[in-house]
Design an enzyme around this catalytic site. Structure first.
Site, short mmCIF file in Angstrom:
data_model
loop_
_atom_site.label_atom_id
_atom_site.label_comp_id
_atom_site.label_asym_id
_atom_site.label_seq_id
_atom_site.Cartn_x
_atom_site.Cartn_y
_atom_site.Cartn_z
N HIS A 50 -6.67 -2.62 -1.46
CA HIS A 50 -6.34 -3.82 -0.73
C HIS A 50 -6.31 -3.56 0.77
O HIS A 50 -6.25 -2.42 1.22
CB HIS A 50 -4.97 -4.36 -1.17
CG HIS A 50 -3.84 -3.38 -0.91
ND1 HIS A 50 -3.60 -2.31 -1.75
CD2 HIS A 50 -2.93 -3.30 0.07
CE1 HIS A 50 -2.56 -1.62 -1.29
NE2 HIS A 50 -2.14 -2.21 -0.18
N HIS B 292 -2.17 2.49 -3.18
CA HIS B 292 -0.89 3.18 -3.34
C HIS B 292 -0.79 3.79 -4.75
O HIS B 292 -1.33 3.23 -5.71
CB HIS B 292 0.27 2.22 -3.13
CG HIS B 292 0.23 1.49 -1.82
ND1 HIS B 292 0.18 2.14 -0.61
CD2 HIS B 292 0.21 0.16 -1.55
CE1 HIS B 292 0.15 1.24 0.36
NE2 HIS B 292 0.16 0.04 -0.19
N GLU C 194 3.73 -3.65 -4.65
CA GLU C 194 4.19 -4.56 -3.62
C GLU C 194 3.66 -5.96 -3.87
O GLU C 194 2.84 -6.19 -4.76
CB GLU C 194 3.74 -4.08 -2.24
CG GLU C 194 2.24 -3.99 -2.07
CD GLU C 194 1.81 -3.28 -0.79
OE1 GLU C 194 2.66 -2.79 -0.05
OE2 GLU C 194 0.59 -3.22 -0.55
N ARG D 137 -5.44 6.06 2.58
CA ARG D 137 -6.49 5.29 3.25
C ARG D 137 -7.86 5.70 2.74
O ARG D 137 -8.20 6.88 2.72
CB ARG D 137 -6.44 5.51 4.77
CG ARG D 137 -5.20 5.01 5.45
CD ARG D 137 -5.36 5.04 6.98
NE ARG D 137 -4.07 4.92 7.64
CZ ARG D 137 -3.39 5.96 8.14
NH1 ARG D 137 -3.91 7.18 8.07
NH2 ARG D 137 -2.23 5.77 8.70
#
EC number: 5.3.1.8
Length: 322
Positions: A178, A103, A120, A198
């Site tokens: 991740h 991200h 996150e 991605r």
């Protein structure tokens, strides 16, 4: 005048190619199909939740912000970028491996207008024996070596795998490569963003039968090759009535607490409080009222709620703004 009370929301459930049916165990009536995500508290163009119960039944989180603003969300509780609620709370059922992803930070030039970056954290609610995740790149991987591995279809050689168990936590700052893998059920606390790049998706088709889009150039641009400060920890053995800090970022603080009997607490004027009930049963009491709680439920406590009491026997993940 509407008095503040603990707010629960009707989740927005998302079908994902890697999803399953595990969220049914929490008593939610989930749609048909492979459901990977329950957006439990959300105020985003791709999903907005609405209140269940009480005077505000049916009111969306977006409308709550418009009606009550910083009185209920706190002096820090509204995004300066887009005026929305600053966090997004999810439950994720990983019946299969998620794509390997990364991200961006808030300042990445490729972000859509009004969209935030995405830092996150995960709290593992359940994990099957042998479950694992991908958590960062192996030491020494550079942009050049990663690009070469992608070109030669050897990206898996660059990825760091970590075994997981229930109670493990993972802080994932923007820029950290991740992926959750099969057999893991997690609670996710994140910036209010839906931007994912991605890197790899196992050459599998999406729900429409076509390969899902990859975002190689954006991914290579935003990865923090020297590390972004990702941390992980075990959380077992926590005594009742104490808070254990799981993650501290510029966007949220997340703590774990074990409730074993009455525990008196209070909100502050600076921030709302979010409670994710990880397991067990109990109640939230405030004033002369109370509401039962159980595993898999999420509550937004307005900043101006004030004193409240957790009771029962349960594990709680508490989030608020720093």
């Amino acid at each position: 005048m509407t008095n503040p009370y603990p707010l629960q929301f009707q989740p927005e459930f998302k079908e994902r190619v890697w999803g399953g049916r595990a969220l049914e165990q929490f008593g939610w009536d989930i749609p048909e199909g492979v459901i990977g995500e329950g957006w439990m508290i959300a105020d985003h163009p791709n999903g907005t939740t609405s209140v269940i119960g009480g005077e505000l039944d049916g009111v969306s989180l977006t409308e709550l912000g418009q009606r009550f603003g910083r009185d209920w969300f706190g002096t820090k509780g509204v995004s300066e970028v887009n005026g929305r609620f600053p966090l997004l709370i999810k439950l994720l059922d990983c019946n299969d491996d998620l794509s390997v992803q990364v991200h961006p930070t808030d300042d990445y030039a490729g972000l859509p207008k009004g969209e935030l970056g995405k830092t996150e954290m995960w709290y593992v609610l359940a994990a099957k024996p042998g479950a694992k995740i991908i958590y960062g790149l192996k030491e020494g991987v550079t942009r050049e070596s990663l690009a070469e591995a992608i070109e030669n279809n050897k990206i898996t050689d660059t990825l760091q795998e970590v075994s997981v168990e229930a109670g493990d936590t993972f802080y994932i700052p923007a820029g950290t490569v991740h992926a959750l893998c099969a057999g893991v059920l997690v609670a996710e606390i994140q910036q209010n963003s839906d931007t994912t790049y991605r890197l790899y998706d196992y050459d599998r088709p999406g729900l429409d039968g076509k390969p899902r889009e990859l975002h190689i150039e954006d991914s290579l641009n935003v990865i923090a090759y020297e590390g972004a400060g990702a941390t992980t920890m075990k959380t077992d053995g926590l005594a009742a009535g104490e808070w254990l800090e799981l993650a501290a970022s510029p966007y949220f603080i997340v703590e774990k607490g074990v409730v074993d009997g009455a525990w008196s607490l209070s909100t502050t004027a600076e921030s709302f409080t979010i409670l994710v009930i990880a397991d067990g049963e109990g109640s939230i009491a405030w004033g002369n009222e109370s509401v039962p709680v159980k595993g898999g439920q999420c509550f937004l406590l307005p900043a101006n709620l004030g004193d409240y009491t957790l009771d029962g026997h349960c594990t709680v993940i508490r989030s608020y703004l720093p």
